[in-house]
Design a protein around this motif. Structure first.
Motif, mmCIF file in Angstrom:
data_model
loop_
_atom_site.group_PDB
_atom_site.id
_atom_site.type_symbol
_atom_site.label_atom_id
_atom_site.label_comp_id
_atom_site.label_asym_id
_atom_site.label_seq_id
_atom_site.Cartn_x
_atom_site.Cartn_y
_atom_site.Cartn_z
ATOM 1 N N GLU A 102 0.820 -1.209 0.000
ATOM 2 C CA GLU A 102 0.000 0.000 0.000
ATOM 3 C C GLU A 102 0.854 1.259 0.000
ATOM 4 O OE1 GLU A 102 -0.552 -2.532 2.090
ATOM 5 O OE2 GLU A 102 -2.350 -3.310 1.091
ATOM 6 N N ILE A 152 -1.791 5.278 4.783
ATOM 7 C CA ILE A 152 -1.975 3.846 4.563
ATOM 8 C C ILE A 152 -3.408 3.442 4.857
ATOM 9 C CG2 ILE A 152 -1.266 3.016 6.822
ATOM 10 C CD1 ILE A 152 0.305 0.868 5.062
ATOM 11 N N ARG A 159 -5.341 4.298 1.776
ATOM 12 C CA ARG A 159 -5.095 3.394 0.651
ATOM 13 C C ARG A 159 -5.717 2.029 0.902
ATOM 14 N NH1 ARG A 159 0.994 5.186 -0.086
ATOM 15 N NH2 ARG A 159 0.568 7.282 -0.866
ATOM 16 N N ASN A 160 -5.700 1.604 2.154
ATOM 17 C CA ASN A 160 -6.340 0.332 2.483
ATOM 18 C C ASN A 160 -7.830 0.374 2.207
ATOM 19 O OD1 ASN A 160 -5.081 -2.048 3.358
ATOM 20 N ND2 ASN A 160 -4.147 -0.884 5.022
ATOM 21 N N LYS A 195 -8.361 0.100 -1.410
ATOM 22 C CA LYS A 195 -8.015 -1.211 -1.948
ATOM 23 C C LYS A 195 -9.141 -2.214 -1.677
ATOM 24 C CE LYS A 195 -4.506 -4.623 -1.274
ATOM 25 N NZ LYS A 195 -3.435 -4.919 -0.324
ATOM 26 N N ASN A 196 -9.661 -2.209 -0.461
ATOM 27 C CA ASN A 196 -10.694 -3.186 -0.110
ATOM 28 C C ASN A 196 -12.057 -2.536 -0.209
ATOM 29 O OD1 ASN A 196 -8.733 -5.185 0.680
ATOM 30 N ND2 ASN A 196 -8.333 -3.805 2.397
ATOM 31 N N GLN A 234 -10.285 -9.637 8.248
ATOM 32 C CA GLN A 234 -9.361 -9.107 7.266
ATOM 33 C C GLN A 234 -7.933 -9.143 7.778
ATOM 34 O OE1 GLN A 234 -8.900 -5.181 6.659
ATOM 35 N NE2 GLN A 234 -8.858 -5.204 4.438
ATOM 36 N N ARG A 244 -3.582 -9.122 6.438
ATOM 37 C CA ARG A 244 -2.674 -8.017 6.747
ATOM 38 C C ARG A 244 -1.500 -8.447 7.599
ATOM 39 N NH1 ARG A 244 -5.829 -2.542 7.859
ATOM 40 N NH2 ARG A 244 -3.734 -1.781 7.510
ATOM 41 N N GLU A 280 1.886 -7.256 6.164
ATOM 42 C CA GLU A 280 2.209 -5.855 6.393
ATOM 43 C C GLU A 280 2.617 -5.608 7.843
ATOM 44 O OE1 GLU A 280 -1.137 -3.222 5.977
ATOM 45 O OE2 GLU A 280 -0.082 -1.827 7.299
ATOM 46 N N TYR A 327 -3.902 1.142 13.730
ATOM 47 C CA TYR A 327 -5.163 0.487 13.362
ATOM 48 C C TYR A 327 -6.363 1.168 13.993
ATOM 49 C CZ TYR A 327 -2.188 -2.700 11.032
ATOM 50 O OH TYR A 327 -1.261 -3.189 10.162
ATOM 51 N N GLU A 335 -7.212 3.866 11.789
ATOM 52 C CA GLU A 335 -8.033 3.471 10.646
ATOM 53 C C GLU A 335 -9.513 3.482 11.004
ATOM 54 O OE1 GLU A 335 -6.930 -0.054 8.580
ATOM 55 O OE2 GLU A 335 -4.843 0.609 8.423
#
Lengths: 221, 797
Positions: free
Chosen positions: A97, B8, B11-12, B15-16, B305, B309, B312, B330, B333
């Motif tokens: 990412e 990030i 972007r996550n 992406k999902n 999920q 990960r 990462e 996290y 997020e």
């Protein structure tokens, strides 16, 4: 620099210990370029993980720069390897990412280095590895050799004393592999201690010393 | 560092897409529910708190008994206010209030008005209804003075100053305008368009205990004076002089209710209908439950999920990230997702507010949302949600062992799986509970809707009967009958859907003297027939009997004619046949002409009690007109011209009787609608979570599915295998929700005297539906996985 005394590692299978490493004694001095060789399952990677402090030994003593690693708490250990050790992996292990630039920058963030300083350091290494043009690309947009180059740049950004590489050329073609090994040689000449795990005699030849592992024991020095 | 985290995270999210969509949708819907319900609840809780002296004001309620039944009302006679003020030093002021819906005219502007309040002169000093013009102490000091609200002033006088001008009420008395008040707030148990001085009314000249039509408010010096004052009042009402005055047979006493307590806690409606604290609790619980479902979705998906990960996370650890740093990342997020959801939710809530207002019958505005306190609570809510939903996944992710990355085929421990399963069960317990509740509420509502009432409420037009109509009553009725589509017409006081007239009935029977309270309907001779009530003994009123209402010679020969309902006859100890021709008394004596089959004349919450119909057209306030239903516009136009002719000074207004009936169940209908909306939301959210979770689980088992297919597994068996686990969870949830909802709904139904009985099929239907929805959700993923080419999934390993 590294002093392993009677290091053993085992896992219990059906109540009986199954040795992965047995009675390893090993000294590595600063500035060496060591290659660990051996067949699959001989314990090469386990040894590298223990040296890299990613894993514990089941038994034995480990001194790194005269510090008794086996007595340290996880936090202190992480503090230690964060500062002195860089890792390079066969599968590169870049964060998908993040861009090239951000991947290289990440270790600095965890070392609490200031933004402006980070910028300078990353720019420096991008320049040195001649990947400035690729800094905004994501890992999936790069070839294997380029990814590994980024992986190495990331490992070196924190100016580690020790570079650990687990089959760094395993996923690359021979030309790319050669380039990486040349780079390692060059780094070693600049004073970085390198320990690599490899299958290839040719790659091992770049190093100053070869350690052969067989069934968890050092075969000969 | 934060920049990196957010980068990030962002972007996550990109992406999902499925993951992001499910989470943002879920959290947004959850927060929207919270915002809307929060606005509703806080408005209900704020009722009457805006008065400066709110904690010192009490409402007086009356309780009286005739020995058999206890009657309570938030109404008092005219005597209570002044007499209590003279007797008890702890009362500083009182205000009696009563409200009408008269015709108001200023010049040639004539309107039917509602909320025309009469109040004692202390009204504006007790309550905080600010006056824009006029002195609060004197605006209601003399008879025939009136205060207008800003809106009414504008309506009748435009921009000119109304002070000192007059308005005419019911084409009679003139009132001088002495003040302009700001419009009464929505969250007030007293709302008014006009406030006229109480002394304008003839009844104010006499102080009487009975004839309780007035809501009385008292002002006390201190809040704590209420309890001792209550004791004094109870004692006072027991004293001999008072008992002598109020009548020896009846026990009359009064209770005080703190003003701010009335709206949500009192069972007695005053000037405005009350709210209900139980519904406030239920709604708040529903909001929390829906938010919980959304949080569970997040937690479940994030931990599911986490599998993807681990790479990462491990790299970050190798690069030197500490547990704390990972945890914060996290959590960041979830905070980011929550913030996005929060912003969306605020936007959507504002858009939905008009619709919600319609369902909840409120006029909430978005302005009340954009205040410091609600914004602060929203931010707190966001923080709470992101912690609630994000803390556990963040903990799991930051605690993944470092070595994991270096081993291939790593799987997260199954303990996270157990948590996920429990959370799914929790979600479906909530969903199934709400679904069953909705089902039962809707069943009960349709039961009420379709219940045989004992009269026919359909195709009955209701028109107002003013004194102009009274003057030419028979001529008006004859004219109405001339309209082609009219089947019959009759008049009565009030509405048969909810009879409020309370009276006393006495008779000397074979078993002794009987004396009890009845509901009463004054009506004309055609009322019973027009509404299709069923006479089971005797014969209907005869218009000729009207001459028996003889008021000459001081009512000496005054005789009523009565129709009793079955319950009244039973209470007297007669059979319907025995009752015919007997004499009973409703203050004046009268003959029982007929017995009518029991019909529902109050809400289904109450049992049918004794009722008496008596023929007396002077009380008729509404004309009931049974029409065929054909050519309604034409019929109404014809009726309008009749009204124009006979009642030229009153605006023509009509509605249908079934509308009256439906307003009785407004609260229940509203509850049903709100429950419907929110249970739909809950089940959708739960399924959304299930859908995404099934997607992840199936993705994890791609290899297993591939191998099974190669070994010859059929699509059906694969779908069965993949769906079984989820269906079991939904089944367990249903079993847990079943007794809970049975208990809750049984309690709710107990509030109705006439209600449906809970039966197994209601529960079975809902549970089957829940299972079906879950199966449809999960099998979508399972079928997709089952249809995939196994070579692909095996090669990628």
């Amino acid at each position: 620099m590294i002093d392993l005394k009677r290091i053993s590692k085992w896992v219990n299978v059906g109540g009986k210990p199954n040795f992965i490493l047995k009675d390893i004694n090993l000294q590595i001095n600063e500035g060496e370029f060591v290659s660990i060789m051996g067949p699959s399952g001989s314990g090469k990677s386990s040894l590298l993980n223990i040296i890299g402090m990613l894993d514990d030994a089941s038994e034995g003593e480990y001194y790194f720069l005269s510090q008794a690693v086996h007595t340290l708490k996880e936090k202190q250990r992480s503090q230690l390897y964060k500062q002195y050790i860089g890792f390079v992996f066969q599968a590169y292990h870049l964060i998908d990412e993040l861009t090239v630039y951000e991947n290289i920058e990440t270790p600095l963030i965890y070392q609490n280095i200031k933004g402006s300083e980070r910028q300078a350091m990353v720019a420096d290494i991008l320049d040195r590895f001649q990947i400035v043009g690729k800094k905004d690309l994501f890992p999936t947009q790069l070839s294997g050799g380029q990814q590994q180059l980024v992986g190495i740049a990331r490992a070196l950004i924190g100016k580690p004393k020790l570079l650990l590489a687990d089959e760094p050329t395993g996923n690359l073609n021979s030309r790319q592999g050669e380039e990486i090994m040349d780079l390692f040689k060059q780094l070693n000449n600049e004073g970085v201690t390198i320990i690599q795990v490899t299958h290839s005699e040719k790659n091992a030849g770049y190093g100053s010393r070869i350690i052969n592992l067989l069934d968890g024991r050092i075969d000969n020095n | 560092m934060f920049k990196n985290y957010f980068k990030i995270a962002w972007r996550n999210l990109q992406k999902n897409k499925l993951y992001t969509f499910v989470n943002i949708t879920g959290l947004t819907v959850g927060i929207v529910s919270c915002i809307l319900i929060g606005l509703y609840v806080s408005e209900e809780l704020s009722y009457d708190k805006f008065h400066d002296k709110a904690d010192r004001i009490a409402r007086v309620t009356m309780q009286y008994t005739d020995g058999t039944t206890i009657n309570r009302a938030a109404l008092t006679g005219t005597k209570v206010g002044p007499q209590f003020r003279r007797t008890f030093p702890a009362i500083t002021a009182f205000a009696r209030t009563v409200q009408y819906s008269p015709v108001v005219s200023v010049g040639d502007k004539t309107f039917n008005e509602t909320h025309f309040l009469y109040a004692d002169s202390a009204f504006f000093s007790i309550f905080t209804f600010p006056l824009l013009k006029g002195n609060p102490a004197t605006v209601l000091a003399a008879p025939n003075q009136v205060v207008l609200t800003e809106t009414m002033a504008k309506k009748y006088f435009g921009e000119s100053d109304p002070i000192g001008k007059t308005l005419k009420v019911n084409n009679g008395k003139d009132y001088t305008i002495t003040g302009i008040a700001r419009d009464a707030p929505e969250n007030s148990q007293i709302r008014f368009n006009f406030v006229a001085s109480f002394s304008s009314m003839r009844v104010s000249r006499e102080e009487i205990w009975w004839t309780a039509n007035y809501v009385t408010y008292l002002l006390l010096p201190h809040p704590q004076d209420l309890t001792p004052l209550q004791r004094q009042i109870t004692a006072y009402m027991q004293t001999d002089p008072v008992r002598y005055e109020t009548g020896a047979g009846a026990k009359l006493t009064y209770f005080l209710e703190p003003l701010t307590w009335v709206h949500l806690h009192s069972t007695l409606d005053g000037l405005e209908p009350n709210g209900n604290i139980t519904y406030i609790y239920i709604l708040s619980a529903v909001a929390v439950l829906i938010l919980l479902i959304a949080c569970v979705n997040y937690t479940n998906l994030a931990t599911a999920q986490a599998q993807g990960r681990t790479g990462e996370i491990s790299i970050r650890k190798v690069l030197g990230a500490g547990k704390g740093q990972l945890f914060r990342q996290y959590l960041g997020e979830s905070l980011m997702l929550t913030v996005i959801a929060l912003l969306l939710a605020v936007f959507i809530s504002i858009q939905l507010l008009p619709l919600f207002n319609q369902i909840a019958n409120k006029s909430l505005s978005s302005a009340s949302l954009l205040q410091p306190l609600p914004i602060l609570s929203l931010l707190l809510l966001g923080l709470l949600v992101s912690l609630l939903a994000g803390a556990y996944p963040a903990l799991v992710l930051s605690n993944i062992r470092l070595m994991s990355i270096l081993r291939s085929g790593f799987r997260l421990s199954s303990s996270g799986g157990n948590l996920r399963k429990s959370l799914i069960v929790l979600q479906f317990v909530i969903s199934v509970f709400l679904m069953i509740s909705t089902m039962v509420i809707l069943q009960q509502l349709s039961f009420i809707q379709n219940k045989k009432l004992g009269y026919d409420k359909d195709h009955v037009l209701v028109l107002p009967a003013s004194e102009e109509i009274h003057e030419k009553y028979d001529a008006v009725k004859a004219a109405i009958r001339q309209v082609p589509q009219v089947i019959n017409t009759g008049g009565a006081s009030g509405t048969p859907t909810y009879v409020e007239w309370t009276d006393g009935l006495s008779a000397t029977t074979e078993t002794g003297q009987k004396n009890f309270t009845v509901k009463a309907i004054p009506c004309d001779a055609d009322f019973v027939k027009t509404l299709g009530m069923q006479i089971i003994a005797g014969s209907n009123f005869n218009a000729a009997d009207m001459h028996m209402l003889d008021t000459t010679d001081n009512n000496k020969n005054f005789r009523y004619t009565f129709i009793l309902n079955e319950s009244a006859v039973k209470a007297l100890g007669w059979t319907p046949q025995q009752a015919i021709g007997k004499t009973v008394e409703k203050y004046y004596p009268g003959i029982v002409r007929a017995v009518v089959k029991d019909f529902h004349f109050s809400s289904m919450h109450e049992a049918i009690g004794p009722l008496i119909l008596f023929q007396d057209t002077q009380w008729v306030s509404r004309m009931y007109i049974k029409v065929s239903g054909k050519d309604l516009p034409g019929t109404i136009a014809r009726l309008q011209s009749i009204w124009k002719e006979y009642a030229p000074h009153y605006p023509f207004e009509y509605h249908f009787l079934d509308e009256d009936y439906n307003t009785l169940y407004k609260t229940e209908t509203r509850t049903g609608e709100l429950f419907g909306v929110f249970s739909l939301t809950a089940i959708l959210l739960a399924c959304l979570g299930l859908f995404a979770l099934a997607a992840y689980t199936t993705a994890q088992r791609t290899k297993e599915i591939g191998i099974r297919k190669v070994l010859g597994a059929s699509l059906a068996s694969l779908v069965g295998m993949l769906s079984k686990d989820f269906l079991r969870l939904v089944a367990i949830a249903s079993l847990i929700a079943l007794p809970m909802s049975w208990w809750a709904m049984n309690r709710w139904l107990q509030g109705f005297v006439y209600h449906i009985t809970l039966s197994w099929w209601m529960f079975a239907t809902v549970i089957l539906l829940a299972l079906f929805i879950a199966l449809a959700t999960v099998s979508f993923q399972a079928i997709r996985a089952g249809l995939a080419n196994p070579v692909k999934s095996l090669r990628s390993e």
